[in-house]
Design a protein around this motif. Structure first.
Motif, PDB file in Angstrom:
ATOM      1  N   ARG A 121       0.845  -1.203   0.000  1.00  0.00           N
ATOM      2  CA  ARG A 121       0.000   0.000   0.000  1.00  0.00           C
ATOM      3  C   ARG A 121       0.880   1.252   0.000  1.00  0.00           C
ATOM      4  NH1 ARG A 121      -5.261   0.611   3.758  1.00  0.00           N
ATOM      5  NH2 ARG A 121      -5.819  -1.083   2.342  1.00  0.00           N
ATOM      6  N   ASN A 125       1.325   3.820  -3.228  1.00  0.00           N
ATOM      7  CA  ASN A 125       1.089   5.243  -2.996  1.00  0.00           C
ATOM      8  C   ASN A 125       2.309   6.072  -3.410  1.00  0.00           C
ATOM      9  OD1 ASN A 125      -0.656   7.390  -1.826  1.00  0.00           O
ATOM     10  ND2 ASN A 125       1.053   7.624  -0.396  1.00  0.00           N
ATOM     11  N   ARG A 128       2.337   6.274  -7.202  1.00  0.00           N
ATOM     12  CA  ARG A 128       1.294   7.202  -7.661  1.00  0.00           C
ATOM     13  C   ARG A 128       1.717   8.655  -7.485  1.00  0.00           C
ATOM     14  NH1 ARG A 128      -3.933   5.800  -8.549  1.00  0.00           N
ATOM     15  NH2 ARG A 128      -4.585   7.828  -7.746  1.00  0.00           N
ATOM     16  N   GLU A 129       2.458   8.936  -6.425  1.00  0.00           N
ATOM     17  CA  GLU A 129       2.869  10.310  -6.161  1.00  0.00           C
ATOM     18  C   GLU A 129       4.124  10.708  -6.933  1.00  0.00           C
ATOM     19  OE1 GLU A 129       3.291  10.923  -1.986  1.00  0.00           O
ATOM     20  OE2 GLU A 129       1.129  10.851  -1.595  1.00  0.00           O
TER      21      GLU A 129
END
Length: 373
Positions: A121, A125, A128-129
């Motif tokens: 997770r 994340n 994605r950033e």
């Protein structure tokens, strides 16, 4: 499970960020590639064998991987195509009547390095950033500096030609030789389920290598042409782009999927670009602009076509858009029987909302055949 001490392992990203885990079944070594993630809850075996993932380290967002084993019927190519696997919980035991082997055995057979117990997770994340980037997964946890040096030498996905790594070397056939329609397919990373979908629609398909010319494909005297999905950047695929130009100029029906969609766009002078972190999953929402209907689609791509250029093109009509980020998901030519989509209507894994596109292609082929008869 082979009960043995599992080795410590790391995920080292190109920017120096490190995530920690353990090697599946005590395997050792390192694997390099661009790190990406897939949000699918099922279909891990099809994902791992999809040629479009060649050269990429896969992060699975589903918490449990391996729980339903593997089946020889659920592969999309000959062997695993991902460069490595990162997951949260790896299931050594499986439960499914249709399975014929564990995922552990499947990975062993294909000599693939996998690591688990990673905080996926947090890793997803981070991607994605910060965007997709090269990475290494390794059990050499005490050799960070050495791994960084090796990682720095791995080429970026942008500008990388990978179709030749996964394409067939020689032409081959699929389907019934007495079928109503003949299709010439350009293999730049084709999935088996695409060929199955064409074959069950009364097509006899001749699959050509990535560098086949239009003349090569035309010699089969097909009723239509197809350009497949595949890995890497579409820009270096100059031979495939020229082949697409030849098909388009001939006036014959042409259907493209994923990388094939990008090749068709580039053949029309529309540019492509590397996305921040791409689309990979089996629940991506797409709107069909021609019907106004929504589709839940299976997607796997790190590049996309320039939407503004497509909409400004006098011969191109935008037919589908991705509803999450409004990127172009489908186009068609206004004056030619040519269309393409950025997603996977054959799914495997995924929903079947977009299977109608194969029927649309066959209808186009049928109409063109009647016109030219």
């Amino acid at each position: 499970m082979k009960y043995q001490k599992r080795k410590k392992a790391i995920v080292l990203l190109a920017d120096g960020t490190i995530f920690y885990g353990k090697a599946v079944a005590g395997k050792e070594g390192s694997a390099f590639g661009e790190v990406c993630f897939n949000t699918g809850m099922t279909g891990y075996q099809e994902i791992f064998t999809d040629p479009s993932y060649f050269g990429q380290i896969m992060v699975t967002t589903n918490a449990h991987i391996g729980n339903y084993g593997t089946s020889s019927e659920e592969i999309e190519s000959e062997g695993i195509k991902i460069a490595g696997l990162i997951c949260r919980n790896f299931s050594y035991n499986y439960s499914r009547p249709a399975a014929d082997a564990s995922l552990e055995d499947f990975l062993d057979k294909n000599n693939l390095l996998a690591i688990s117990d990673v905080d996926t997770r947090a890793l997803v994340n981070y991607i994605r950033e910060n965007g997709a980037m090269n990475a290494v997964i390794s059990t050499e946890v005490d050799n960070i500096d050495g791994l960084k040096k090796q990682l720095a030498e791995i080429p970026d996905m942008k500008g990388l030609e990978l179709a030749s790594k996964v394409s067939t070397k020689e032409p081959y056939f699929m389907g019934d030789a007495n079928a109503t329609y003949k299709i010439s397919a350009l293999d730049i990373g084709i999935k088996k389920n695409i060929l199955r979908n064409l074959a069950k629609r009364d097509c006899y398909i001749k699959v050509f290598p990535h560098n086949a010319s239009f003349e090569d494909m035309k010699a089969f005297e097909p009723d239509g042409y197809f350009i497949s999905n595949g890995p890497g950047d579409p820009e270096p695929l100059t031979e495939a782009i020229e082949t697409a130009k030849g098909i388009i100029s001939s006036g014959a029906p042409l259907f493209g999927i994923c990388l094939g969609h990008q090749v068709i766009a580039r053949a029309n002078g529309i540019s492509t670009y590397k996305m921040h972190h791409g689309h990979r999953g089996i629940n991506h929402p797409v709107k069909n602009l021609l019907t106004g209907k929504g589709e839940i689609t299976s997607q796997n791509h790190g590049f996309a076509i320039n939407r503004e250029e497509a909409e400004a093109h006098s011969d191109i009509e935008l037919t589908h858009v991705h509803l999450n980020d409004h990127t172009a998901a489908g186009i068609r030519m206004k004056n030619k029987p040519v269309f393409s989509v950025q997603y996977h209507p054959e799914a495997s894994p995924g929903p079947h909302d977009a299977e109608y596109l194969f029927d649309q292609f066959i209808s186009t082929v049928k109409a063109n055949k009647l016109e030219t008869a």
